[in-house]
Design a protein around this motif. Sequence first.
Motif, PDB file in Angstrom:
ATOM      1  N   GLN A 146       0.825  -1.203   0.000  1.00 23.32           N
ATOM      2  CA  GLN A 146       0.000   0.000   0.000  1.00 23.32           C
ATOM      3  C   GLN A 146       0.865   1.262   0.000  1.00 23.32           C
ATOM      4  O   GLN A 146       1.860   1.361   0.728  1.00 23.32           O
ATOM      5  CB  GLN A 146      -0.929   0.009   1.219  1.00 23.32           C
ATOM      6  CG  GLN A 146      -1.975  -1.108   1.208  1.00 23.32           C
ATOM      7  CD  GLN A 146      -2.880  -1.056  -0.018  1.00 23.32           C
ATOM      8  OE1 GLN A 146      -3.260   0.034  -0.457  1.00 23.32           O
ATOM      9  NE2 GLN A 146      -3.216  -2.220  -0.549  1.00 23.32           N
ATOM     10  N   ASP A 147       0.463   2.185  -0.872  1.00 26.19           N
ATOM     11  CA  ASP A 147       1.118   3.499  -0.961  1.00 26.19           C
ATOM     12  C   ASP A 147       2.571   3.405  -1.413  1.00 26.19           C
ATOM     13  O   ASP A 147       3.350   4.338  -1.195  1.00 26.19           O
ATOM     14  CB  ASP A 147       1.053   4.237   0.391  1.00 26.19           C
ATOM     15  CG  ASP A 147      -0.375   4.438   0.879  1.00 26.19           C
ATOM     16  OD1 ASP A 147      -1.240   4.730   0.032  1.00 26.19           O
ATOM     17  OD2 ASP A 147      -0.611   4.273   2.087  1.00 26.19           O
ATOM     18  N   GLU A 179       7.589  -0.457  -5.021  1.00 27.41           N
ATOM     19  CA  GLU A 179       7.910  -1.702  -4.332  1.00 27.41           C
ATOM     20  C   GLU A 179       6.983  -2.825  -4.788  1.00 27.41           C
ATOM     21  O   GLU A 179       7.408  -3.981  -4.927  1.00 27.41           O
ATOM     22  CB  GLU A 179       7.812  -1.499  -2.820  1.00 27.41           C
ATOM     23  CG  GLU A 179       8.145  -2.737  -1.999  1.00 27.41           C
ATOM     24  CD  GLU A 179       9.570  -3.219  -2.184  1.00 27.41           C
ATOM     25  OE1 GLU A 179       9.812  -4.430  -1.958  1.00 27.41           O
ATOM     26  OE2 GLU A 179      10.447  -2.407  -2.546  1.00 27.41           O
ATOM     27  N   SER A 180       5.715  -2.495  -5.039  1.00 29.96           N
ATOM     28  CA  SER A 180       4.781  -3.505  -5.552  1.00 29.96           C
ATOM     29  C   SER A 180       5.266  -4.061  -6.887  1.00 29.96           C
ATOM     30  O   SER A 180       5.225  -5.269  -7.127  1.00 29.96           O
ATOM     31  CB  SER A 180       3.387  -2.892  -5.718  1.00 29.96           C
ATOM     32  OG  SER A 180       2.854  -2.455  -4.496  1.00 29.96           O
TER      33      SER A 180
END
Length: 487
Positions: A216-217, A221-222
């Motif tokens: 999230q946010d 990184e995702s």
Amino acid sequence: MSIDSIQDLEVVNSFAQLPPAFYTRLATTPLRRPRLLHANASVAGLLGLSPRALAGQDFLDVCAGSVPLRGGQTLSAVYSGHQFGVWAGQLGDGRAHLLGEVITPQGPMEIQLKGSGRTPYSRMGDGRAVVRSSVREYLASEAMAGLGIPTTRALAIVVGDDPVYRETEERAAVVARVSPSFIRFGSFEHWGGSPQNLRILLDYVIDRFYPECRVQDNPGESALRFLRQVVARSARLVADWQTVGFCHGVMNTDNMSILGLTMDYGPYGFMDGFQINHVCNHTDAQGRYAWNAQPSVVNWNLYRLASCLTVLDIEADALRAELQHYEDDFLAAYRGNLVRKFGWLQWREGDDMLVDDWWRLLHNQQADFTLGFRRLAQALSDPEPWLDLFSDRAAAQAWLAAYAQRLTLENRPDAERIAAMQSANPLYVLRNHLAEQAIQAAHREDSGEIETLLKLLRDPYVEQPGYEDYAQPAPEWACRLEVSCSS
């Protein structure tokens, strides 16, 4: 509860909810006088369809492309890619139509028709597939599933009277394929110059197939976690290919699944006599996709995928760090597979040398890949069937002595080892000549050979009495069979 009509399936259209730039909505081009050649009850069961459903007129109508899937939104996807190492620009579903996405207990599964007519992405193609290539894909995907190797699946094959011109005039056919998704590396490459659309595609794939990668946010990184998972899945996939002697034949980036599945079966081949540099695709004159090159090609393709992500303001060094895991991932899967195939309990120092000698022995004598492994299980107590695979028996005996010495390092009962090896080394694979026999029968609209092969390939590790001919080295005439990109 089983469903008695394909038109009663619960259908959604998540891919169709992406912006219109990702696809074209259009109807299929129905076959002339379509007939159901074969329906795969195993895959139908995954979708929740009963055997009765496969006999219905509506099943034939949908799988032939004569009518749409109720609740579906028929479309063809756009993508790009590198073909034989060269940027090919825009490609896309030139002869495929996504019908919709079926909700199943295993998760959503897309149904796609291949050979169902021209699309805006056909370029100079006719949008058709032929009986020959359709039977090969139908059988190969099920053979891979039986081996436990990730793959798209095949639901049905339909033949028609439409003439199709390849090397000669052939008849048209349609394969109904099933997969959680048909998104490929090339889908990402297509948006390498459009950060907005690339982000939309990446979010779609992460949310549906890699939710554990979502941070999230922190979209950067995702994306890195997503790449790490694709690297791991792709490495395991090609390790599986290497250790069953499978050559894909056309490992372009547009044929690489973002889910780590074997997909787009064309000029593939399971090796008979082993050659380390075996090329199964007659079109591949330079041997780019030879057996021994496949691991490095996957790595190269992963770099093409990662390069797209730089437009999302992700540091190149961070992407390279994720790509660096590939070699370790591949070696871990490759060695793990070989540990099982050789009947060992673990990989030990010095095993690399014994394995290299094994490949050299097979290569120098063109020994049968599948039976070389399969008969090895009992070669210490009954060496003759295994030795019969080698022209230089002395060289084979020398390697067998080294193998026997290696087994003494582990206190494993012979019966346990033999059973373990037989469960790791198939007796039946889809050899080219077996596929050819099924193709010739299919031209007569006889699906008997398809049914026989599916019976054997669904459980390829268990010997079936009465089918000894399907577990023999290829006959001499098989050497003259050639497959190409039109296959």
